[in-house]
Design an enzyme around this catalytic site. Structure first.
Site, PDB file in Angstrom:
ATOM      1  N   SER A  72       0.833  -1.197   0.000  1.00 45.87           N
ATOM      2  CA  SER A  72       0.000   0.000   0.000  1.00 45.87           C
ATOM      3  C   SER A  72       0.877   1.260   0.000  1.00 45.87           C
ATOM      4  O   SER A  72       1.652   1.468  -0.930  1.00 45.87           O
ATOM      5  CB  SER A  72      -0.964  -0.037   1.189  1.00 45.87           C
ATOM      6  OG  SER A  72      -1.973   0.923   1.059  1.00 45.87           O
ATOM      7  N   HIS A 129      -8.141  -4.933  -0.489  1.00 43.81           N
ATOM      8  CA  HIS A 129      -6.977  -4.177  -0.026  1.00 43.81           C
ATOM      9  C   HIS A 129      -6.651  -4.551   1.424  1.00 43.81           C
ATOM     10  O   HIS A 129      -7.531  -4.700   2.258  1.00 43.81           O
ATOM     11  CB  HIS A 129      -7.263  -2.675  -0.109  1.00 43.81           C
ATOM     12  CG  HIS A 129      -6.048  -1.831   0.093  1.00 43.81           C
ATOM     13  ND1 HIS A 129      -5.214  -1.482  -0.935  1.00 43.81           N
ATOM     14  CD2 HIS A 129      -5.516  -1.276   1.216  1.00 43.81           C
ATOM     15  CE1 HIS A 129      -4.222  -0.743  -0.478  1.00 43.81           C
ATOM     16  NE2 HIS A 129      -4.378  -0.614   0.836  1.00 43.81           N
ATOM     17  N   ASP A 151     -10.208  -3.595  -5.276  1.00 40.63           N
ATOM     18  CA  ASP A 151      -9.403  -2.557  -4.621  1.00 40.63           C
ATOM     19  C   ASP A 151      -9.418  -1.306  -5.492  1.00 40.63           C
ATOM     20  O   ASP A 151      -9.187  -1.395  -6.706  1.00 40.63           O
ATOM     21  CB  ASP A 151      -7.966  -3.069  -4.458  1.00 40.63           C
ATOM     22  CG  ASP A 151      -7.054  -2.120  -3.699  1.00 40.63           C
ATOM     23  OD1 ASP A 151      -7.486  -1.019  -3.333  1.00 40.63           O
ATOM     24  OD2 ASP A 151      -5.884  -2.490  -3.483  1.00 40.63           O
TER      25      ASP A 151
END
Length: 328
Positions: free
Chosen positions: A174, A299, A269
């Site tokens: 991320s 995610h 996501d």
């Protein structure tokens, strides 16, 4: 399941509608648990400090995660302005190569504890020394503080990597995937250190550039469009930062000459098309970029590896790719 890249501005197949039946069982159970908790709103963190305490927790007991490793060492290594906390994960057997791991959390939360189990598993799968680094967080330290800290840590690790032979790599999930990708640009542009691989799990790479998945998966899949906006508000100084290559590496003048990339998006996501588009852009520039998307994932699924088999599989896959790259 391997998945080929798509253009940054083009919708991927099936993107015109959400196919809820394809969402993985583990993902559905996690999302259902979160949405079905009647007292969730009452217990929701009300301050940034509470949010950080709540989210810097591992999904599996730390002591048990550490058992299969030879050693886990608490360190303090250079950031841009001070020594910062870090953890070094050393697997059993002959250690080959070193990996700087940068945690996710929107540049705002998470840390060494939340990603402890991930780093344990990544060290075992890769056979490398894995350094998990605690960069400064926003909004107290806005862009480019996290980049500057991570660059200082990478340079320090490059100076220590002779201890383990092999190569040097960067990895992250991320926001940490964003930082790992940015470090690959800096290593190219500043004459080293040479990187054998950049391993990016569901990275944020596009800043202000829109992609279809941000709209298609804007709600209902853990990371939401509104939450992404909030993270950006905490991290950037001005809207112009969202176009800066050290914030959004897709805006770099060139993607040529970067370290080979292994990019692992989540299927459901908002960031999905950033991963696939960036891989395609790297290939178009003559670089190497491998994509692996695990079906039905959302995610943050690496952090839920204790209940999501895809999370464990993705860590093992990344570890194998690191092992191969660092051995060469």
């Amino acid at each position: 399941m391997a998945q080929s890249g798509s253009g940054a501005g083009a919708a991927r197949p099936g993107a015109a509608r959400l196919e809820a039946g394809r969402l993985g069982l583990a993902s559905r159970l996690v999302l259902g648990h979160l949405s079905g908790r009647a007292s969730l709103r009452a217990r929701r963190p009300r301050t940034l400090a509470e949010l950080r305490r709540a989210l810097d927790r591992p999904c599996f007991p730390q002591a048990l995660s550490s058992l299969p490793l030879r050693r886990v060492m608490a360190l303090r290594v250079p950031g841009a302005t001070e020594l910062r906390p870090a953890r070094l994960y050393l697997p059993h057997g002959k250690v080959r190569g070193a990996v700087l791991f940068l945690h996710g959390g929107g540049f705002v939360h998470c840390g060494l504890n939340s990603h402890h189990g991930i780093c344990c598993r990544l060290a075992r799968a890769s056979g490398a020394a894995v350094l998990s680094f605690d960069y400064r967080l926003a909004p107290e330290h806005r862009f480019p503080a996290a980049v500057e800290d991570s660059w200082a840590a990478l340079r320090w690790l490059a100076g220590e990597s002779w201890r383990w032979g092999g190569g040097l790599a960067v990895a992250g999930d991320s926001a940490g995937g964003n930082l790992a990708a940015v470090l690959a640009h800096l290593a190219r542009d500043r004459g080293g250190p040479e990187l054998a691989l950049q391993l990016l799990y569901y990275p944020s790479l596009y800043g202000a550039r829109e992609v279809p998945s941000r709209r298609i998966h804007a709600e209902g899949y853990m990371l939401t469009a509104r939450l992404m906006e909030w993270y950006a508000e905490q991290y950037v100084r001005t809207p112009e930062d969202l176009y800066h290559p050290l914030m959004a590496p897709v805006f770099a003048e060139s993607l040529a000459g970067l370290a080979p990339a292994v990019i692992v998006p989540a299927e459901f996501d908002p960031l999905h098309d950033e991963a696939t588009g960036y891989a395609q852009a790297m290939r178009a520039a003559g670089g190497q970029a491998e994509l692996r998307c695990y079906p039905g994932t959302i995610h943050g699924y690496l952090n839920m590896y204790s209940v999501m088999p895809a999370g464990r599989a993705a860590i093992r896959f990344g570890g194998r790719r690191l092992r191969s790259a660092l051995a060469g």
